[in-house]
Design an enzyme around this catalytic site. Structure first.
Site, PDB file in Angstrom:
ATOM      1  N   SER A   1       1.189  -1.342   0.055  1.00 11.79           N
ATOM      2  CA  SER A   1       0.049   0.407   0.056  1.00 11.79           C
ATOM      3  C   SER A   1       0.571   1.047  -0.149  1.00 11.79           C
ATOM      4  O   SER A   1       2.132   1.763   0.220  1.00 11.79           O
ATOM      5  CB  SER A   1      -0.873  -0.329   1.556  1.00 11.79           C
TER       6      SER A   1
HETATM    7  N1  SAH Z   1      -0.670  -4.782   4.110  1.00 14.74           N
HETATM    8  C1  SAH Z   1       0.321  -5.413   2.556  1.00 14.74           C
HETATM    9  C2  SAH Z   1      -1.021  -5.148   2.059  1.00 14.74           C
HETATM   10  C3  SAH Z   1      -1.084  -6.195   1.042  1.00 14.74           C
HETATM   11  S1  SAH Z   1      -2.361  -5.973  -0.184  1.00 14.74           S
HETATM   12  C4  SAH Z   1       1.522  -4.773   2.587  1.00 14.74           C
HETATM   13  O1  SAH Z   1       1.658  -3.810   3.817  1.00 14.74           O
HETATM   14  O2  SAH Z   1       2.594  -5.135   2.219  1.00 14.74           O
HETATM   15  C5  SAH Z   1      -3.387  -6.881   0.212  1.00 14.74           C
HETATM   16  C6  SAH Z   1      -2.798  -8.486   0.807  1.00 14.74           C
HETATM   17  O3  SAH Z   1      -4.152  -8.764   1.448  1.00 14.74           O
HETATM   18  C7  SAH Z   1      -2.442  -9.263  -0.173  1.00 14.74           C
HETATM   19  O4  SAH Z   1      -0.878  -9.856   0.523  1.00 14.74           O
HETATM   20  C8  SAH Z   1      -3.450 -10.294  -0.714  1.00 14.74           C
HETATM   21  O5  SAH Z   1      -2.961 -11.365  -0.668  1.00 14.74           O
HETATM   22  C9  SAH Z   1      -3.785 -10.390   1.023  1.00 14.74           C
HETATM   23  N2  SAH Z   1      -5.396 -11.108   1.550  1.00 14.74           N
HETATM   24  C10 SAH Z   1      -6.087 -10.799   0.416  1.00 14.74           C
HETATM   25  N3  SAH Z   1      -7.477 -12.058   1.111  1.00 14.74           N
HETATM   26  C11 SAH Z   1      -6.958 -11.841   1.977  1.00 14.74           C
HETATM   27  C12 SAH Z   1      -7.828 -13.405   2.712  1.00 14.74           C
HETATM   28  N4  SAH Z   1      -8.283 -13.545   2.565  1.00 14.74           N
HETATM   29  N5  SAH Z   1      -7.107 -13.719   4.050  1.00 14.74           N
HETATM   30  C13 SAH Z   1      -5.837 -12.684   4.101  1.00 14.74           C
HETATM   31  N6  SAH Z   1      -4.584 -12.294   3.102  1.00 14.74           N
HETATM   32  C14 SAH Z   1      -5.630 -11.680   2.127  1.00 14.74           C
END
Ligand code: SAH
Length: 217
Positions: A62
């Site tokens: 993000s």
């Molecule tokens: N906090 C992260 C943001 C990653 S984007 C960072 O700082 O890089 C959001 C993430 O949520 C992705 O990696 C995606 O695979 C994950 N995601 C989506 N649905 C999910 C679920 N049901 N359980 C766990 N992770 C999930």
């Protein structure tokens, strides 16, 4: 000071402080954690731009301002135990780990979960625990949590995440009825089966895919 360290200072000043991020602990953590270590090596020069970047599996790290805004909205203190859904690169978890006692982070892609785990180990962030699984179900073994954050857009507020908060706990989550846009909400658990919702801003996140999120295509 290295060029990246200088850019990090500027990022904190221009993209966070100037845009209204006030929480001292959040600003300090954002000034400490090296975002370049959470993205592909050939993108290091973009680390302190205020934009999301690809991290594999079609997912993104993000934008720093949104990370800071969400973490500030969690109203964290040093003794807190926190739930983080969507580990991704691990950047947000790393920031939170500098502020609280312990953080439990869940990711649905095994590759991302493993890479993040190795990263935390290498950087010495030893109060972050990672689980590969469906984060819409939370991580019940370590509940209750003082606060929780979700980094993916959900069609609704997943009930398991509310149930795993202490009374007084805060859940910060993007919620939207389409996969393209969401409203960032702070959901405060005010009683055994009572919550208060506040709308913070409009956001765009990748979809939260799982049992209490969007169904898999
Ligand atoms: N906090 C992260 C943001 C990653 S984007 C960072 O700082 O890089 C959001 C993430 O949520 C992705 O990696 C995606 O695979 C994950 N995601 C989506 N649905 C999910 C679920 N049901 N359980 C766990 N992770 C999930």
């Amino acid at each position: 000071m290295t060029r990246l360290a200088q850019q990090k200072e500027k990022m904190v000043e221009n993209h966070l402080r100037r845009r209204g991020i006030r929480d001292k602990a959040v600003l300090e953590a954002m000034a400490e954690v090296p975002r370049e270590k959470f993205i592909p090596e050939d993108m290091a020069h973009l680390a302190y731009n205020d934009s999301p970047l690809p991290i594999g599996e079609g997912q993104t790290i993000s934008q720093p301002y949104i990370v800071a805004l969400m973490i500030q909205a969690m109203e964290l203190s040093a003794q807190d135990r926190v739930l983080d859904i969507g580990t991704g690169s691990g950047y947000a978890a790393a920031i939170i780990s500098r502020i609280v006692k312990a953080i439990y982070s869940v990711e649905r892609y095994q590759t991302l979960a493993e890479t993040a785990k190795e990263r935390f180990h290498r950087l010495g962030y030893d109060n972050i625990h990672v689980l590969y699984g469906d984060g819409t179900q939370g991580w019940p073994e370590h509940a209750p949590y003082d606060a929780a954050v979700v980094a993916a857009g959900s069609p609704d507020i997943p009930q398991p995440l509310v149930d795993q908060l202490v009374i007084g706990g805060r859940l910060v989550i993007p919620v939207g009825s389409t996969q393209q846009f969401q409203e960032l909400l702070r959901v405060r658990r005010t009683g055994e089966s009572e919550v208060k919702e506040e709308r913070l801003t409009s956001v765009r996140f990748v979809p939260l895919v799982g049992e209490a999120g969007w169904k898999e295509a």
